[in-house]
Design a protein around this motif. Structure first.
Motif: not given
Length: 266
Positions: A66-84
């Motif tokens: 999931q990408e988040i764009v901070d107030l400075g315009g930088q993209k930070i990507q948060y990663s997660a794993s799981g099962t369904i």
């Protein structure tokens, strides 16, 4: 916006039935749908949809970014794993391990239970209906938590995925995890999305990317699906029993990274 999005398999499916279903659906298209989506792209997406619909119980592993764009315009990507794990007649179980959470969501046909393993707290919601699809919608509305790949596991994935589509194309062939796939791209007024579907008699989604194009920086949500299985689904995993010393809380919500948070009520 992250579409449903929630993964899995290793079974052989009846290719002739899938092809017949795909041809039947293509023949039933409206003129507007034909204008919006290329026939070959529609045929591939319909075949995948019919395949998924034909599977009563399944499981899959996923990796989500999931990408988040901070107030400075930088993209930070948060990663997660799981099962369904999903049984369309009995319920589902979703696990998610990310930078801020180690959680699970379980639906037993009437109650949706959310449990944080990290803090040993849980919350519960009553589903307005017994179907997995109704429960997933209630989870999304009540908490903001979007089950990975939920669109793909709906009772009619094709209808859900193409809702609002203004253009759909077959980009070409690609490889995901060493598996050759058809790469499709679609547009709506709000998001662009792409999907990679394995080729052959058992078409399955292996990668799914949604771009929120009108948000600054056009952040993306991506989902990779692997280890699809359609057998040995233990129905016992759809029953939630609170662990020892677990505290029951009243509120649940999601943060900007898509992680689940539980808070004590006032």
């Amino acid at each position: 916006m992250s579409r449903f999005t929630l993964n899995r398999f290793g079974a052989t499916w009846r290719s002739h039935a899938l092809i017949l279903a795909a041809v039947t659906c293509v023949a039933a298209w409206s003129a507007s749908a034909q204008d919006a989506v290329e026939p070959e792209a529609a045929k591939i997406l319909i075949a995948m949809s019919e395949n998924l619909k034909s599977i009563p119980a399944l499981s899959v592993d996923y990796d989500a970014d999931q990408e988040i764009v901070d107030l400075g315009g930088q993209k930070i990507q948060y990663s997660a794993s799981g099962t369904i794990a999903l049984d369309r007649a009995k319920g589902f179980r979703l696990t998610r391990k990310g930078p801020f959470a180690d959680a699970e969501v379980i639906f037993d046909g009437s109650t949706i239970s959310l449990h944080s393993k990290r803090t040993n707290v849980y919350a519960q919601l009553q589903s307005p209906g017994q179907s997995v699809e109704v429960a997933a919608d209630e989870l999304r509305v009540a908490t903001g938590l979007d089950a990975p790949g939920a669109d793909l596991l709906a009772s009619d994935p094709y209808a859900v995925l193409t809702d609002g589509v203004t253009k759909g194309t077959l980009v070409g062939s690609a490889f995901v995890g060493g598996v050759e796939c058809d790469h499709l791209a679609f547009r709506t007024d709000i998001v662009d999305w792409q999907i990679w579907i394995s080729k052959g008699n058992n078409p399955l989604p292996l990668k799914y990317v949604i771009t929120t194009k009108w948000v600054t920086g056009a952040p993306e949500y991506s989902l990779r699906l692997s280890n699809w299985k359609s057998d040995a689904i233990d129905a016992g995993q759809f029953t939630f029993i609170p662990p020892a010393n677990a505290r029951k809380l009243e509120r649940v919500y999601t943060d900007l990274t898509g992680e689940m948070s539980l808070e004590a009520g006032e």
